[in-house]
Structures are given as structure tokens and as C-alpha cells.
Design a protein around this motif. Structure first.
Motif, PDB file in Angstrom:
ATOM      1  N   ILE A 279      80.687  81.186   1.390  1.00 25.31           N
ATOM      2  CA  ILE A 279      81.915  81.091   1.798  1.00 25.31           C
ATOM      3  C   ILE A 279      82.316  80.342   3.491  1.00 25.31           C
ATOM      4  N   MET A 280      81.725  80.040   3.948  1.00 26.12           N
ATOM      5  CA  MET A 280      81.881  79.772   5.259  1.00 26.12           C
ATOM      6  C   MET A 280      82.396  78.092   4.710  1.00 26.12           C
ATOM      7  N   LEU A 281      81.397  77.456   3.991  1.00 24.74           N
ATOM      8  CA  LEU A 281      81.754  75.979   3.462  1.00 24.74           C
ATOM      9  C   LEU A 281      83.132  75.659   3.043  1.00 24.74           C
ATOM     10  N   VAL A 282      83.850  77.118   2.287  1.00 22.12           N
ATOM     11  CA  VAL A 282      84.510  77.211   1.700  1.00 22.12           C
ATOM     12  C   VAL A 282      86.022  77.084   2.741  1.00 22.12           C
ATOM     13  N   VAL A 283      85.194  78.363   3.906  1.00 21.55           N
ATOM     14  CA  VAL A 283      85.853  78.518   4.950  1.00 21.55           C
ATOM     15  C   VAL A 283      86.340  76.915   5.649  1.00 21.55           C
ATOM     16  N   HIS A 284      85.554  76.022   5.881  1.00 25.65           N
ATOM     17  CA  HIS A 284      85.625  74.822   6.600  1.00 25.65           C
ATOM     18  C   HIS A 284      86.708  74.094   5.814  1.00 25.65           C
ATOM     19  N   ILE A 285      86.483  73.912   4.983  1.00 22.93           N
ATOM     20  CA  ILE A 285      86.840  73.319   3.764  1.00 22.93           C
ATOM     21  C   ILE A 285      88.648  74.238   4.245  1.00 22.93           C
ATOM     22  N   ALA A 286      88.788  75.198   4.193  1.00 24.79           N
ATOM     23  CA  ALA A 286      90.041  74.981   4.030  1.00 24.79           C
ATOM     24  C   ALA A 286      90.671  75.181   5.451  1.00 24.79           C
ATOM     25  N   THR A 442      83.019  70.859  11.348  1.00 22.86           N
ATOM     26  CA  THR A 442      84.700  71.568  11.216  1.00 22.86           C
ATOM     27  C   THR A 442      84.915  71.332  12.459  1.00 22.86           C
ATOM     28  N   ALA A 443      84.468  71.741  13.854  1.00 23.82           N
ATOM     29  CA  ALA A 443      85.540  72.744  14.924  1.00 23.82           C
ATOM     30  C   ALA A 443      86.139  70.925  15.351  1.00 23.82           C
TER      31      ALA A 443
END
Length: 472
Positions: A279-286, A442-443
Motif C-alpha cells: 500500500i505504501m509503495l502505491v502511495v509513493h507512486i501516487a 519519494t521524498a
């Protein structure tokens, strides 16, 4: 039951070879190294592909040895010997890469400040980078809370609970105070990365401030820092070139040491951790998509670093490759990559200090009957975000982060209840570390896009590779 073929202290304690199965295990590892990976390296196959091959080989090797032993609840003696020998390759690699962490962070931050001499966007980069690190950690905490309730964690049988002792922890106030290094050498030894960043930043600022009054010595200092940075990065890339070999040993050793039964026992928690990671990978990609970044290209270029984080279980150990991937393959400004990447290895870690302590806190609350109302969750998010500052990104520190969070939530006395989770911590730690490193990358990308210093031509070029690919 197989009998030992070698006896005595020399074989049992020094060589750690007493069974023929140990020799077979060592032989299988060397076959993976030289018969499979070496030809791929000689043919200059992509580093990411070699990492994937190493990951597959490590899983097959670990499961194969477990199958040879009949998937025992506790590792047999010869399995422990094999794990020890695999540690020679896996742990040695991590030791080499961690050897460079302190000098790399020091010289990187000093170089960042020097490079930004006269520029006004350094504070902007720092604040934006810290915002994205802590913001994604808050999201990770919320994800952990949701998954803990969906999986109904805390309903596990009390008979499966292992006893554990709480590690020493500090209050939130002490945590902030301890970030300021009273002894920089001691901070380096204790891997107080934030403290090292503060000291390094002061060094760079002082050099810039004294440049007009002492141009000649400051020019020599800047030249020295530039040369030292290139030397340290060269060493790092040389070591990283052999990461696919270490992947095999690291993953196989983890599977051999922990076994399948131990994983099944806490399968719900393990599943929650890995789903949280996805889920966090999806958040990062978003997040990168919202900044005009191609998600496909981001995944392709981040994959090798993700795999290194997954197998090494060390955010700090992955730092050299994180910075190299950001600068060389993604076109992120070196100043942003070094500053945000270094901060991301010790604060705002989405896995170790984000969803993991949140999952544990909710699980323990359920187990002891604490009312998990809205106020409890709001307090948990605040405690997790604050507690994520200053936790060194090395294997095992998630336990310290969990202790800080449990203490902050008034549940320190129930630390023993998470013993069953700590029994398979290496399996969980792989997912946590991948989320940590992905969050830091991502940051850095989001920050660099916002300040307008990211080289999109480099990012969009699929043929840009790391130096270790050229030399591999």
C-alpha cells in the motif's frame, strides 16, 4: 538422524563444520554464485535483473535446505552451521557497506552545504524533504491502524506468546535533546545520523561563511571534500557491484534461520506488514505521479535499490545506492539527494517507524483490552510521527521504535506480548526496510520537483545506469 562427521572444538566452534549437510549447503551457495550469477555479471546483464535472480536463488536455496531438514520448528545443528557460513557472505557485505555510512553522510552533507553556497533554496529543500518524510510516515501509521483492525490482530492465542524484555527507551523530550550531538565522535559510534547531519551542516555553513576572509584555505578544504566524496562513492559502487551475490546468502540465511512454522504462527501479522508495504509503495507512486513523474520509469529505476533494501534490511546500509540511484538514474540534484536521502535513513521511516509500531500498538491494545477509540488513534499517529525522528535505519532498530511508541501510548509493561512477532523479525524487517527506502526516495523526488532542480532528461532516459553496471 544424521551423525556428525567431524568432532572437536576446532570443527564445532571454530570452523562450524561438523555435518556433511553443511558442506553440501556451502557447495550449493558457491554454485549459485559462480555457475549462475558470475556468467550474468560477465555478460553485463542489468543490475536489477541480477538482483532479481539473486532474490529467486536465495529463496529457492533457503526453502530447499528447509525441505532437506523436513521443515523443522527449530533449526537443526547443521542448518545453523549453514546459516553461519552464509552469514560470512551476507553479513560481510553489510559490514562493508555500513563501513562507509558515516564518512559518506559526513562528506555528503558538507558537500551539499558547500554546493548550495549563495543559494537560497537550501532551507526550502530541508523543510520540504522533512515534510514529505513525516507526512508519508503519518500515512503509513494510518495504514497500519486500518490493517490491524481488518486482520483483527490481537486475537492470537496467549499460549504462543514468547517472553521478552523491553529495551531501554527515552522520552520524547529526551529524544529531541539527544539529536544534538554533545560528542560528535560518540554520535558517529552510536550512528546518531541526525546528530551527524547537524554537525556536518554546521561544518559546511562555517566553510561558506569563512570563504571571503580566508579564500585560499577554504578553497583547499572544498577541494578536499570534493575529492573525498568521489573516493567514498567510488568505494561504495565497487562494493554494491557484488550485491547480487550477497542477496542469495542474506535471503537464504533468513529462511534457514527462521523456518516456515515460525512464519505460519504469526502469518496474519506478517501478511499485514507486507500488505502495508505494498500500500505504501502505491502511495509513493501516487505522490511521484502528482509531481509529473512517470510511475513506470520510477519503478524501473528504483527496483534495484528496493531489492537491496529488501534483502539487506538496512536503510542506512542502502544509503549509498539510494543516493546514487537518485542522482545518476533519476536526475535528482545531488544536494537534494544527499540531504533528503540521509535524513530519510533516520527519520520518517515508513516501515520501521510507521506502520510496524502502529500494527503492534493496536495488536497489544486488543490483547490487553484497551479501548481503541478515535482519541487513541489520534494519539497513536502523533506518537508514531514524533517517535520516528532519530531512529537509526539499521537492522533491529524497529524494536526500539516499537518500544518508544508502546511507551508513549502507556503500554510499556506489555512489551513481552510482541515476543512472537520478534521471533520472525528478519522476515518482517525486509518489508519494513523496503518501505523505508522507497519513502526516502519519494521524498527526495517530490522535493526536487517542487524546487525545480530535477533533470527530467536524465530521469526519462531508460539507458542511464549506475557505475556499477558499467564495471560489472
Amino acid at each position: 538422524m544424521s551423525e556428525a562427521i567431524f568432532h572437536g572444538v576446532f570443527f564445532e566452534k571454530f570452523l562450524s563444520i561438523t555435518y556433511y549437510q553443511t558442506l553440501i549447503g556451502i557447495g550449493l551457495l558457491l554454485i549459485c554464485f559462480f555457475a549462475v550469477l558470475k556468467p550474468l555479471q560477465n555478460k553485463k546483464v542489468s543490475f536489477s535483473i541480477r538482483m532479481l535472480v539473486g532474490l529467486i536463488l536465495g529463496a529457492v536455496l533457503g526453502l530447499g535446505i528447509q525441505a532437506m531438514a523436513g521443515f523443522p520448528t527449530t533449526p537443526k545443528t547443521w542448518m545453523q552451521e549453514i546459516a553461519n557460513w552464509y552469514g560470512l557472505f551476507g553479513r560481510a557485505f553489510i559490514a562493508f557497506i555500513r563501513m562507509l555510512v558515516i564518512p559518506l553522510i559526513f562528506v555528503s552533507i558538507v558537500k551539499v552545504i558547500i554546493d548550495f553556497s549563495g543559494k537560497k533554496n537550501l532551507p526550502q529543500i530541508a523543510f520540504r524533504g522533512i515534510f514529505w518524510l513525516l507526512f508519508t510516515t503519518a500515512i503509513a501509521c494510518i495504514v497500519g491502524i486500518i490493517l490491524a483492525n481488518l486482520f483483527e490482530l490481537g486475537e492470537m492465542s496467549s499460549t504462543s506468546v514468547h517472553h521478552a524484555e523491553a529495551k531501554q527507551y527515552t522520552s520524547i523530550i529526551d529524544t529531541f535533546v539527544n539529536l544534538i550531538p554533545s560528542n560528535i565522535i560518540a554520535s558517529m559510534v552510536k550512528e546518531n545520523i541526525v546528530g551527524l547531519v547537524i554537525f556536518s551542516a554546521l561544518m559546511g555553513l562555517a566553510a561558506n561563511r569563512m570563504e571571503k576572509k580566508n579564500p585560499q584555505p577554504i578553497a583547499l578544504f572544498k577541494t578536499f571534500i570534493e575529492a573525498l566524496y568521489k573516493i567514498v562513492m567510488s568505494i561504495a559502487m565497487t562494493i554494491i557491484k557484488y550485491m547480487p551475490y550477497a542477496v542469495v546468502a542474506l535471503l537464504a540465511r533468513t529462511i534457514i534461520s527462521n523456518g516456515i512454522p515460525a512464519i505460519i504462527e504469526v502469518s496474519s501479522f506478517v501478511a499485514a506488514v507486507y500488505i502495508a508495504m505494498l500500500i505504501m509503495l502505491v502511495v509513493h507512486i501516487a505522490i511521484v505521479m502528482l509531481h509529473g513523474i512517470s510511475p513506470v520509469m520510477f519503478i524501473k529505476k528504483a527496483l534495484g535499490t528496493w531489492l537491496l533494501a529488501f534483502t539487506s534490511r538496512s536503510s542506512v546500509g542502502t544509503l549509498p545506492m539510494t543516493i546514487s540511484t537518485l542522482t545518476v538514474r533519476m536526475g535528482v540534484n545531488s544536494g537534494t539527494a544527499n540531504l533528503v536521502g540521509s535524513l530519510g535513513s533516520t527519520m520518517g521511516m515508513n516501515g520501521c517507524a510507521g506502520f510496524f509500531p502502529a500494527l503492534l500498538a493496536v495488536m497489544v491494545a486488543h490483547m490487553v483490552g484497551i479501548d481503541t477509540n478515535f482519541q487513541f488513534y489520534i494519539m497513536l499517529v502523533i506518537v508514531v510521527v514524533i517517535g520516528s525522528i532519530g531512529i537509526a535505519g539499521i537492522p533491529g532498530t524497529a524494536t526500539v521504535a516499537a518500544t518508544v511508541v508502546l511507551s508513549g501510548m502507556g503500554m510499556a509493561q506489555h512489551f513481552a506480548l510482541i515476543g512472537m512477532v520478534l521471533a520472525v523479525d528478519p522476515i518482517i524487517d525486509m518489508a519494513r526496510t523496503l518501505a523505508n527506502v522507497s519513502g526516502a526516495m519519494t521524498a527526495a523526488v517530490a522535493t526536487d520537483r517542487e524546487v525545480g532542480t530535477m533533470d527530467m532528461e536524465v530521469f526519462n532516459d531508460p539507458n542511464v545506469i549506475l557505475d556499477n553496471d558499467n564495471s560489472a
